[in-house]
Design an enzyme around this catalytic site. Structure first.
Site, PDB file in Angstrom:
ATOM      1  N   ASP A   1       0.865  -1.322  -0.074  1.00 36.44           N
ATOM      2  CA  ASP A   1       0.028   0.132  -0.059  1.00 36.44           C
ATOM      3  C   ASP A   1       0.892   1.596   0.100  1.00 36.44           C
ATOM      4  O   ASP A   1       0.295   2.272   0.837  1.00 36.44           O
ATOM      5  CB  ASP A   1      -0.983   0.219   1.273  1.00 36.44           C
TER       6      ASP A   1
ATOM      7  N   LYS B   1      -7.231  -4.957  -2.922  1.00 32.65           N
ATOM      8  CA  LYS B   1      -8.142  -5.222  -1.671  1.00 32.65           C
ATOM      9  C   LYS B   1      -8.946  -4.349  -1.152  1.00 32.65           C
ATOM     10  O   LYS B   1      -8.738  -3.126  -1.538  1.00 32.65           O
ATOM     11  CB  LYS B   1      -7.097  -5.932  -0.543  1.00 32.65           C
TER      12      LYS B   1
ATOM     13  N   CYS C   1      -2.157  -2.839   7.415  1.00 31.78           N
ATOM     14  CA  CYS C   1      -2.032  -3.690   6.482  1.00 31.78           C
ATOM     15  C   CYS C   1      -0.555  -4.696   6.353  1.00 31.78           C
ATOM     16  O   CYS C   1      -0.717  -5.705   6.029  1.00 31.78           O
ATOM     17  CB  CYS C   1      -2.164  -2.888   5.253  1.00 31.78           C
TER      18      CYS C   1
END
Ligand code: VGL
Ligand code: ZN
Length: 202
Positions: free
Chosen positions: A8, A106, A151
């Site tokens: 990310d 996601k 994450c």
């Protein structure tokens, strides 16, 4: 075979973005350097629809960073971030992307959040990441990116459950909360993960 997993590294998680992780920009040069040391590099992208249930603005009467129960699971409510096809969802322009062979997205289901790059938070649906890596003969995963206490952490826990040897590159990640990261690191070590500094990689 080993692989580097970049979690990310998107504009919204980097200073200037809507859910900026303090110091998130400082790890960009480290991650760019690191990529040279790996034969396989993959990345994940948080990729939410506008009406995602993890956004505080979609939960009437609730504020950012409140916690609610969503379909039986604790859910922290976030500022709007990483909306599909928005500038905030793009990788930071300073992230080198030539070596990134695949991107796993996601958080696309509006009903459920997905911190891990492998599964949503209820473990209902796989992103396909585990099968992809196993098909390529990968057995060891090195993790970097954002955010260390969300994450990156949840991806590491799932990687360990999936049977990968799992290493966190501590100098190539930054946390939203320092305290949460301290407890996340303990859990990672307990679960059999390793934590190293990227300068010790050859
Ligand atoms: C993340 C909060 C919400 C992350 C994603 O990438 O760590 N954190 N969505
Ligand atoms: Zn998100």
């Amino acid at each position: 075979m080993k692989a580097l997993v970049i979690i990310d590294m998107q504009n919204d998680f980097i200073p200037g973005g809507s859910l900026a992780v303090p110091g998130g920009d400082e790890i960009l040069p480290i991650i760019n350097e690191l990529q040279q040391k790996f034969e396989l590099v993959i990345a994940t992208q948080d990729w939410h629809p506008q009406d995602h249930s993890s956004f505080a603005k979609n939960q009437p009467g609730k504020k950012e960073f409140d916690t609610i129960i969503l379909h039986g699971l604790e859910q922290k409510l976030w500022p709007v971030h990483c909306v599909q096809n928005s500038q905030g969802a793009e990788f930071h322009p300073n992230l080198k992307s030539k070596k990134i062979e695949a991107i796993f997205r996601k958080g696309t289901n509006k009903e459920i959040d997905s911190y891990s790059g492998f599964y949503d938070n209820a473990h209902l649906k796989s992103t396909g990441l585990s099968g992809y890596l196993k098909d390529k003969g990968v057995n060891t995963l090195y993790f970097c990116g954002l955010a260390a206490d969300y994450c990156v952490y949840f991806s590491i826990i799932d990687a360990l459950k999936e049977g990968f040897e799992t290493i966190l590159l501590e100098d190539a990640t930054k946390a939203i909360s320092k305290e949460d990261f301290e407890s996340a690191k303990k859990t990672i070590l307990h679960a059999g993960g390793k934590i190293i500094n990227s300068s010790t990689l050859d």
